[in-house]
Design an enzyme around this catalytic site. Structure first.
Site, PDB file in Angstrom:
ATOM      1  N   ASP A 306      -1.624 -32.890  -9.253  1.00  0.00           N
ATOM      2  CA  ASP A 306      -2.393 -31.665  -9.420  1.00  0.00           C
ATOM      3  C   ASP A 306      -2.104 -30.819  -8.169  1.00  0.00           C
ATOM      4  O   ASP A 306      -1.528 -31.304  -7.192  1.00  0.00           O
ATOM      5  CB  ASP A 306      -3.888 -31.971  -9.559  1.00  0.00           C
TER       6      ASP A 306
HETATM    7  C1  BGC Z   1      -6.251 -27.644 -11.616  1.00  0.00           C
HETATM    8  C2  BGC Z   1      -5.233 -28.016 -12.674  1.00  0.00           C
HETATM    9  C3  BGC Z   1      -4.290 -26.858 -12.879  1.00  0.00           C
HETATM   10  C4  BGC Z   1      -3.637 -26.523 -11.549  1.00  0.00           C
HETATM   11  C5  BGC Z   1      -2.634 -25.404 -11.638  1.00  0.00           C
HETATM   12  C6  BGC Z   1      -5.613 -27.108 -10.343  1.00  0.00           C
HETATM   13  O1  BGC Z   1      -6.569 -26.566  -9.504  1.00  0.00           O
HETATM   14  O2  BGC Z   1      -7.051 -28.764 -11.320  1.00  0.00           O
HETATM   15  O3  BGC Z   1      -5.870 -28.353 -13.864  1.00  0.00           O
HETATM   16  O4  BGC Z   1      -3.347 -27.165 -13.851  1.00  0.00           O
HETATM   17  O5  BGC Z   1      -4.654 -26.132 -10.639  1.00  0.00           O
HETATM   18  O6  BGC Z   1      -3.245 -24.187 -11.791  1.00  0.00           O
END
Ligand code: BGC
Length: 809
Positions: A306
């Protein structure tokens, strides 16, 4: 003559010099020209031609600090990496490269024919910037589909797949290679801030829904990223929290959905979560990322972090977390240094690169796909509307208040009737061109919305919004504005509303999203103003013999028990996407007969939730670091509820919910008959079947749910567990359909940690067919003669010592 000769001489010298120069240039260029190209040479040949720097950069996203892909490196000359600050704290991906507003891109290596691939959020629709700098001729809006919780409430895998097919076309036509979704964490607690992105409290529903949408999206030749792997069931301290869970609960509850999605649909990628699991960040756990995911389940794609997840790039590489997103040069440098100092074997990088290249090879980017930037948004909106109506759940319908009958004038109360919530905030948000309000939806269907209310609400909402402080930097920017309190309505006005209209519809709205969990006051519980609104409207309308309908425009569970008796009907509309108002009207008016069922329980009160005692866990402020939104607080949460999540707990420990798992009403009734099993003794497989007949007056669909009760001599077990579900087609009154379910060995088994195996105990089993987890229609018994070890696994996820225990030592 002499002059002429001399000129000729110099000309030929010049020609020779040019020829020599050309030859040198050609020679210098030839290694690049001969370099194996992705798609032409084998992946192994491409990897063999990569420099260490190239490998490290591919495995670290081209994130914020990298800027546009650099020119191909000069062979033999070491890259001097710039040093921007490492990304800190929680963040949502946003890049300006290639597709503005997409969450991120990978590093391109043009000399080897490796393109950058674009990854974009999110689970309910493509999240990109709708407007681009210097491009005023066009907009780039996307369809907001209903949120995951609504889709799961349809219990209809074919429908969810169809949504995926439509969704995936938008992914491809906007130039995106991999969609960062679906989100598929378990609804462990109703306050989970991202529950709307996820499907259910049950891993089978979760896994089947995720598999269906993955299949649909990927049928377009683009990828998905199932997330967040795993045990990421809260937003509080999400970057630091240590989630302590037993291996059995992991295997049966928190991993099971991912297992189903991987085995059924092979998503191109998996995204690890932010949290620690039993002491170690998930992205740094080889047992989770390699042993379980790849070796046990046969995952073939690549794993990414993530955004900013985990801490140690070397540990991530070793664990098999192939790609670090969004990436920064310090991480690439750390990887290079570790290889040079022999702390990390380059073969680890080769394996990770191979996982990535195998997927990049399939991407639209590698095929240089000419995307249109013009998906058919009109057509897609109709799919969104249709799906939304299929996942709404009719919770209450006294005196056949619904569907509207003889209704012409509607008094519409509640802010979200005019300012509807299509979906949640954060990376789960979608930049859509419009959202149809309920007021608009009712009018589109030819109903009259009370004029005074139609004017008063939007004016009130605008005035209240103007008073709100401007959003601050950091996560707050993504979290949307705070809710507007309900407008107080004078008693005299209410009397008039009741006199002038045929029915009252009250909307109750809730919004949430990444970065924060929900609160109990004014969120899980109704606010005083909301309670007063429901009470006053109900009294005024009931006094005139008119009905009151509540529409819940929410992303997660709220308390209903204290106020539901005062109203005639409750429609759980969830957050239904951009066609919200039209889809809700479809159900209210009877154009669509509701067939949704709860995939998550509504308890009588919050204290009944088994995880209430340990959500969101303990925090350690004395060990906090950083300031403002960069503040990081060590925290931990122990899943004392173990495998007893949702209905597994309520049914076993006899806690009566307000609306149970699997529950949902229809405008018709169904009769269940002829439930039978293919054999009385289990020998590797059984088939169960049941006939469902529409016994009412209008056409409708029903969801049959197959639950199993297993003997619990060795291991304790929930009294029932869902092992199959199926939805009928639209049955006309009197029409029947037979549904069948396969019961395989794994359906009988629980995870026995002592044996590190899925084990089915010998003894008597009961299969039950239900219209909900409580409304069991028929049962049938079968036997398993001898204990069966269904699958033997390697020991994994051993719980480590909790911070609290460390401190007491
Ligand atoms: C989130 C993810 C997301 C990623 C990219 C993160 O803060 O937890 O679910 O895909 O950001 O935007």
């Amino acid at each position: 003559m002499m002059m002429k000769n001399l000129t000729r001489y110099f000309k030929s010298i010049r020609l020779l010099a040019i020829l020599l120069l050309l030859q040198t240039v050609c020679r210098a260029q030839s290694p690049a020209q001969n370099a194996p190209q992705l798609g032409k040479a084998t992946v192994k040949q491409v990897i063999a031609a990569m420099t260490l720097e190239e490998k490290a950069k591919l495995l670290v996203g081209a994130g914020r600090g990298f800027g546009p892909p650099p020119p191909p490196p000069v062979p033999g000359k070491k890259d001097s990496a710039a040093k921007p600050a490492a990304p800190a704290g929680p963040m949502i991906g946003q890049t300006d490269q290639k597709v503005p507003g997409a969450a991120g891109v990978t590093y391109a290596i043009p000399r080897l024919g490796i393109p950058a691939i674009v990854v974009s959020d999110g689970p309910a629709g493509v999240r990109i910037s709708p407007i681009r700098k210097g491009d005023s001729s066009k907009t780039y809006y996307a369809t907001a589909f209903p949120v995951g919780t609504l889709l799961a409430s349809s219990w209809d895998v074919d429908l969810v797949k169809q949504v995926g097919v439509t969704f995936g076309n938008e992914v491809r036509e906007y130039g995106i290679d991999i969609l960062l979704g679906p989100g598929m964490n378990i609804h462990r607690n109703p306050l989970g801030g991202r529950n709307f992105e996820y499907y259910s409290e049950d891993p089978l529903v979760t896994g089947k829904m995720a598999a269906a949408i993955v299949q649909g999206i990927q049928s377009n030749g683009v990828g998905t990223s199932i997330k967040h792997y795993t045990a990421n069931n809260q937003e509080t301290h999400r970057n630091t929290v240590n989630t302590i869970v037993s291996e059995r609960a992991m295997r049966e509850i928190y991993l099971r959905g991912f297992e189903i999605a991987v085995k059924d649909a092979q998503p191109w990628t998996v995204m690890t979560s932010y949290n620690k699991l039993n002491g170690t960040y998930t992205s740094e756990r080889a047992d989770l990322v390699t042993n379980i995911l790849r070796n046990e389940w046969g995952f073939k794609g690549f794993v990414m972090t993530d955004w900013g997840g985990g801490r140690d790039p070397i540990a991530q590489m070793k664990a098999g977390n192939d790609l670090i997103m969004p990436g920064n040069p310090n991480q690439a440098k750390a990887i290079i240094d570790a290889v040079n100092s022999k702390q990390l074997d380059e073969s680890v990088l080769n394996a990770n690169v191979e996982h990535m290249l195998n997927i990049i090879l399939k991407s639209p980017a590698v095929a240089n796909y000419k995307y249109s930037d013009a998906p058919d948004l009109k057509k897609d909106a109709q799919v969104s509307r249709m799906a939304a109506a299929q996942g709404m759940v009719l919770l209450k319908n006294s005196g056949s208040a619904l569907p509207f009958s003889g209704i012409k004038k509607v008094a519409l109360f509640g802010n979200t009737g005019y300012d509807i919530i299509a979906g949640g905030t954060g990376s789960g948000n979608v930049n859509k061109a419009y959202t149809t309000s309920l007021a608009q939806g009712l009018q589109n269907a030819g109903l009259q919305v009370d004029d005074a209310l139609l004017k008063a609400y939007p004016a009130y909402i605008a005035a209240e919004r103007a008073k709100q402080p401007k959003p601050q930097r950091g996560m707050a920017m993504f979290m949307g504005p705070p809710p507007v309190p309900q407008m107080a309505i004078a008693d005299a006005d209410l009397q008039q509303d009741a006199a002038n209209n045929d029915i009252a519809v009250i909307t109750i709205g809730r919004n949430a999203g990444e970065g924060a969990d929900r609160k109990l006051p004014d969120d899980y519980y109704l606010s005083d103003a909301e309670k007063a609104l429901i009470k006053n409207v109900s009294e005024a309308f009931h006094a005139k013999g008119k009905k009151v309908v509540v529409v819940l425009n929410i992303g997660g569970v709220i308390e209903v028990a204290s106020w539901r008796d005062g109203v005639d009907a409750i429609l759980l509309a969830w957050q239904p996407g951009l066609e919200a108002g039209n889809a809700i009207t479809d159900v209210l008016s009877g154009a669509v007969n509701p067939s949704g069922k709860l995939a998550t329980t509504f308890t009588m009160d919050y204290k009944d939730v088994p995880s209430a005692k340990n959500f969101p866990g303990k925090e350690y402020p004395d060990q906090a670091t950083g300031e403002g939104f960069r503040r990081q607080m060590p925290a931990e949460v122990t899943y004392e509820d173990g495998i007893y999540v949702g209905y597994r707990y309520y049914s076993t420990f006899k806690v009566d919910p307000a609306y149970e798992f699997g529950y949902g009403l229809s405008y018709t009734t169904f009769n269940y008959s002829n439930f039978k099993l293919s054999a009385p003794v289990f020998k590797g497989k059984l088939t169960a079947s049941v006939t469902i007949t529409n016994s009412g007056k209008v056409a409708g669909k029903e969801v049959g749910q197959l639950y199993l009760s297993a003997p619990a001599a060795k291991l304790d077990k929930p009294v029932i567990e869902l092992k199959g579900f199926a939805k009928t087609r639209l049955l006309q009154p009197g029409e029947s359909q037979t549904l069948s379910f396969t019961i395989d060995a794994r359906a009988l088994a629980s995870y026995d940690t002592a044996q590190e195996a899925w084990v089915a105990e010998a003894g008597n089993y009961t299969a039950s067919i239900g219209a909900s987890s409580k409304d069991i229609k028929q049962t049938a018994a079968f036997k398993l003669a001898k204990e069966m070890v269904v699958e033997k696994d390697e020991q994994a996820l051993a719980p480590q010592v909790a911070i609290s225990e460390l401190k007491s030592k």
